[in-house]
Motif scaffolding. Sequence first.
Motif, mmCIF file in Angstrom:
data_model
loop_
_atom_site.group_PDB
_atom_site.id
_atom_site.type_symbol
_atom_site.label_atom_id
_atom_site.label_comp_id
_atom_site.label_asym_id
_atom_site.label_seq_id
_atom_site.Cartn_x
_atom_site.Cartn_y
_atom_site.Cartn_z
ATOM 1 N N GLY A 188 0.781 -1.227 0.000
ATOM 2 C CA GLY A 188 0.000 0.000 0.000
ATOM 3 C C GLY A 188 0.813 1.277 0.000
ATOM 4 N N ASP A 189 2.133 1.172 -0.158
ATOM 5 C CA ASP A 189 3.017 2.341 -0.111
ATOM 6 C C ASP A 189 3.094 2.981 -1.495
ATOM 7 O OD1 ASP A 189 5.088 4.166 0.060
ATOM 8 O OD2 ASP A 189 6.392 2.875 1.235
ATOM 9 N N GLN A 190 2.627 4.226 -1.623
ATOM 10 C CA GLN A 190 2.574 4.889 -2.931
ATOM 11 C C GLN A 190 3.955 5.116 -3.543
ATOM 12 O OE1 GLN A 190 0.967 8.830 -2.785
ATOM 13 N NE2 GLN A 190 2.176 9.450 -1.027
ATOM 14 N N GLY A 191 4.997 5.005 -2.765
ATOM 15 C CA GLY A 191 6.347 5.155 -3.298
ATOM 16 C C GLY A 191 6.909 3.869 -3.867
ATOM 17 N N LYS A 192 6.105 2.781 -3.821
ATOM 18 C CA LYS A 192 6.570 1.479 -4.298
ATOM 19 C C LYS A 192 5.560 0.878 -5.281
ATOM 20 C CE LYS A 192 8.961 0.625 0.094
ATOM 21 N NZ LYS A 192 9.046 -0.249 1.299
ATOM 22 N N PRO A 193 5.423 1.477 -6.474
ATOM 23 C CA PRO A 193 4.439 0.973 -7.442
ATOM 24 C C PRO A 193 4.842 -0.379 -8.025
ATOM 25 C CG PRO A 193 5.772 2.694 -8.432
ATOM 26 C CD PRO A 193 6.165 2.652 -6.977
ATOM 27 N N ILE A 194 3.900 -1.309 -8.089
ATOM 28 C CA ILE A 194 4.148 -2.639 -8.656
ATOM 29 C C ILE A 194 2.944 -3.078 -9.474
ATOM 30 C CG2 ILE A 194 5.714 -3.442 -6.821
ATOM 31 C CD1 ILE A 194 3.325 -4.998 -5.638
ATOM 32 N N ASP A 195 3.168 -4.028 -10.351
ATOM 33 C CA ASP A 195 2.087 -4.732 -11.038
ATOM 34 C C ASP A 195 2.038 -6.140 -10.461
ATOM 35 O OD1 ASP A 195 1.261 -2.713 -12.752
ATOM 36 O OD2 ASP A 195 2.747 -3.234 -14.275
ATOM 37 N N ILE A 196 0.840 -6.577 -10.079
ATOM 38 C CA ILE A 196 0.649 -7.939 -9.585
ATOM 39 C C ILE A 196 -0.094 -8.723 -10.660
ATOM 40 C CG2 ILE A 196 -0.359 -9.398 -7.789
ATOM 41 C CD1 ILE A 196 -0.275 -6.955 -5.921
ATOM 42 N N ILE A 197 0.512 -9.803 -11.126
ATOM 43 C CA ILE A 197 -0.140 -10.669 -12.109
ATOM 44 C C ILE A 197 -0.677 -11.876 -11.354
ATOM 45 C CG2 ILE A 197 0.148 -11.957 -14.263
ATOM 46 C CD1 ILE A 197 2.629 -10.167 -14.805
ATOM 47 N N ASP A 198 -1.978 -11.878 -11.155
ATOM 48 C CA ASP A 198 -2.646 -12.931 -10.379
ATOM 49 C C ASP A 198 -3.101 -14.023 -11.336
ATOM 50 O OD1 ASP A 198 -3.899 -14.315 -8.324
ATOM 51 O OD2 ASP A 198 -5.774 -13.191 -8.553
ATOM 52 N N THR A 199 -2.585 -15.224 -11.149
ATOM 53 C CA THR A 199 -2.902 -16.328 -12.059
ATOM 54 C C THR A 199 -3.903 -17.290 -11.417
ATOM 55 O OG1 THR A 199 -1.059 -17.680 -11.249
ATOM 56 C CG2 THR A 199 -0.608 -16.180 -13.081
ATOM 57 N N ILE A 200 -4.477 -18.135 -12.246
ATOM 58 C CA ILE A 200 -5.447 -19.118 -11.766
ATOM 59 C C ILE A 200 -4.686 -20.265 -11.099
ATOM 60 C CG2 ILE A 200 -7.434 -20.520 -12.439
ATOM 61 C CD1 ILE A 200 -7.424 -18.959 -15.110
ATOM 62 N N GLY A 201 -5.128 -20.661 -9.915
ATOM 63 C CA GLY A 201 -4.504 -21.810 -9.254
ATOM 64 C C GLY A 201 -4.826 -23.084 -10.020
ATOM 65 N N PHE A 202 -3.822 -23.943 -10.216
ATOM 66 C CA PHE A 202 -4.102 -25.194 -10.928
ATOM 67 C C PHE A 202 -3.332 -26.339 -10.286
ATOM 68 C CE2 PHE A 202 -0.748 -22.962 -13.206
ATOM 69 C CZ PHE A 202 0.223 -23.927 -13.415
ATOM 70 N N ASN A 203 -3.714 -27.541 -10.644
ATOM 71 C CA ASN A 203 -3.163 -28.724 -9.996
ATOM 72 C C ASN A 203 -2.532 -29.728 -10.955
ATOM 73 O OD1 ASN A 203 -3.899 -28.137 -7.233
ATOM 74 N ND2 ASN A 203 -6.013 -28.414 -7.878
ATOM 75 N N ASP A 204 -2.958 -29.724 -12.213
ATOM 76 C CA ASP A 204 -2.439 -30.725 -13.149
ATOM 77 C C ASP A 204 -2.399 -30.162 -14.565
ATOM 78 O OD1 ASP A 204 -1.658 -32.883 -14.591
ATOM 79 O OD2 ASP A 204 -3.244 -34.230 -13.907
ATOM 80 N N PRO A 205 -1.213 -29.786 -15.060
ATOM 81 C CA PRO A 205 -1.100 -29.175 -16.388
ATOM 82 C C PRO A 205 -1.511 -30.097 -17.533
ATOM 83 C CG PRO A 205 0.890 -28.813 -15.104
ATOM 84 C CD PRO A 205 0.084 -29.839 -14.374
ATOM 85 N N THR A 206 -1.754 -31.384 -17.269
ATOM 86 C CA THR A 206 -2.100 -32.305 -18.348
ATOM 87 C C THR A 206 -3.599 -32.391 -18.583
ATOM 88 O OG1 THR A 206 -2.199 -34.216 -16.850
ATOM 89 C CG2 THR A 206 -0.067 -33.708 -17.861
ATOM 90 N N ASN A 207 -4.423 -31.943 -17.605
ATOM 91 C CA ASN A 207 -5.856 -32.063 -17.841
ATOM 92 C C ASN A 207 -6.392 -30.857 -18.593
ATOM 93 O OD1 ASN A 207 -6.651 -29.960 -16.053
ATOM 94 N ND2 ASN A 207 -6.548 -31.354 -14.308
ATOM 95 N N GLU A 208 -7.636 -30.967 -19.089
ATOM 96 C CA GLU A 208 -8.196 -29.943 -19.977
ATOM 97 C C GLU A 208 -8.336 -28.590 -19.298
ATOM 98 O OE1 GLU A 208 -12.283 -29.210 -22.538
ATOM 99 O OE2 GLU A 208 -11.598 -31.251 -22.139
ATOM 100 N N ASN A 209 -8.790 -28.575 -18.036
ATOM 101 C CA ASN A 209 -9.001 -27.314 -17.328
ATOM 102 C C ASN A 209 -7.690 -26.558 -17.150
ATOM 103 O OD1 ASN A 209 -10.668 -25.422 -15.772
ATOM 104 N ND2 ASN A 209 -9.478 -26.156 -14.028
ATOM 105 N N ASP A 210 -6.650 -27.273 -16.727
ATOM 106 C CA ASP A 210 -5.361 -26.622 -16.526
ATOM 107 C C ASP A 210 -4.721 -26.229 -17.857
ATOM 108 O OD1 ASP A 210 -5.724 -26.827 -13.879
ATOM 109 O OD2 ASP A 210 -4.160 -28.290 -13.476
ATOM 110 N N ALA A 211 -5.069 -26.934 -18.919
ATOM 111 C CA ALA A 211 -4.576 -26.547 -20.239
ATOM 112 C C ALA A 211 -5.125 -25.176 -20.615
ATOM 113 C CB ALA A 211 -4.995 -27.583 -21.283
ATOM 114 N N PHE A 212 -6.384 -24.906 -20.295
ATOM 115 C CA PHE A 212 -6.978 -23.591 -20.558
ATOM 116 C C PHE A 212 -6.276 -22.522 -19.723
ATOM 117 C CE2 PHE A 212 -9.765 -20.326 -18.792
ATOM 118 C CZ PHE A 212 -10.027 -19.601 -19.943
ATOM 119 N N ILE A 213 -5.989 -22.847 -18.460
ATOM 120 C CA ILE A 213 -5.322 -21.892 -17.566
ATOM 121 C C ILE A 213 -3.984 -21.455 -18.154
ATOM 122 C CG2 ILE A 213 -4.214 -21.656 -15.300
ATOM 123 C CD1 ILE A 213 -6.364 -23.591 -14.215
ATOM 124 N N ILE A 214 -3.209 -22.405 -18.622
ATOM 125 C CA ILE A 214 -1.895 -22.102 -19.183
ATOM 126 C C ILE A 214 -2.046 -21.295 -20.467
ATOM 127 C CG2 ILE A 214 0.207 -23.119 -20.160
ATOM 128 C CD1 ILE A 214 -0.387 -25.551 -18.260
#
Length: 411
Positions: A188-214
């Motif tokens: 919350g410090d205005q002197g420290k600007p950052i970008d936060i890239i919030d990604t979808i939590g996933f569990n298995d990159p081989t299944n269809e849902n996690d494939a969409f996430i990636i």
Amino acid sequence: MNISNDDKVSKPAVYHCVKCKNHCPNPLKLPSCGHIICGPIGEKNATCCAVILLKTVNTAKCPKCPNKLAKSTKLEDLEPVIKPQVSSGKGSTAEIQPKNQGASDEFEATASSSPPPPKPTREKTEFTTDIRDDCRMKIIVIGETGTGKSTFCNILAGEEHDSHLFPTSAASTSCTQVTRFAQSFFMGDQGKPIDIIDTIGFNDPTNENDAFIIADLVAKLNKNCDYINVVAIILNGTRARFERSLIGMLRIFHEMFNKDTFWHHVILIFTHMGMDKDSVDKRKNANKGNSDDERLEDYIGVLAEQFSNAKGASYLTIDCLWNKDNADEKEAFVNSMNELWDRIQKAKRLTTKNVTEVEISNEKLQKMIAEEVGKLEEQMQKKDKEHAAELKEIKETLRMEMVVLLKIQIK
């Protein structure tokens, strides 16, 4: 209750850059027209809009109006909007130092005659679809569902751990359903600007849902983000072990970026680890006398067996649910967050322009990535057309105004 004028507290003015359209922590005025542009923050001179603009000074002009800059224009010629406070005896602002070498978030002034300093202004976080050329340090937060990823994002933005800014859930499903870009400020410090890239939590990159996430993540990084500084991998410190899903997730990200430099940008964040003395002692006893650092360094060693460049990877323990009434937990949290900011500041840029070249054997995933990139390109083309129409309208308005002024001068 009536409040006198003396008791009213005015909110700090917010300035937006005419080039990147974002909030300016250090706003500067362009000569002649007076439009606002982002100035340098600390030693990050090369990344601010003012420096970028002045590099093309032979053809440089204000991004908002036809005003051209003189060839001799230098950074110091741009007038700062927010005047720095000058220390000059009585009533001056004292230099602020943390107590106990940063062990506490309470501060004291080195000049005993000065009043206690105000707390830093807490700025709001804004979500956006594009974080290119915005002069901020960028941190991407990834992790499996349930590791505390959204909770960490809230803390990073200076919010309470259970804030609705980044929704959290005790369920096994991820609250984050799409990759999001947040323009925020570290703690919350205005002197420290950052970008936060919030990604979808996933569990298995081989299944269809996690494939969409990636696919969603790869497309957005490639089209709407120019670089990242830090990759924060969130891990549950109470069950720090390598499972197939975690290895798969890390392998995907390892393939996305430059394999030789990727791990230089990684910080493993171990959560769910209480730092009060009793909790620390219990973990030590449960791990045959090994301290947290010894156990986590062993973890890094196992990681290096899977990824050779991960040897010596950086890590921190951050308990986002720390007890504010416990001195040990307070000290550990403040020290860890200070260390995190120090590492973010020192991190170099890791370009995202080649992330679509990730070597993935899953043909369905490759197809989904291509589709997501195509959707984003269509959106960008549509925005370009809208901006072109808007620019044409502005030019026509200026032309009409010039015609009116000429007529007045002739009369």
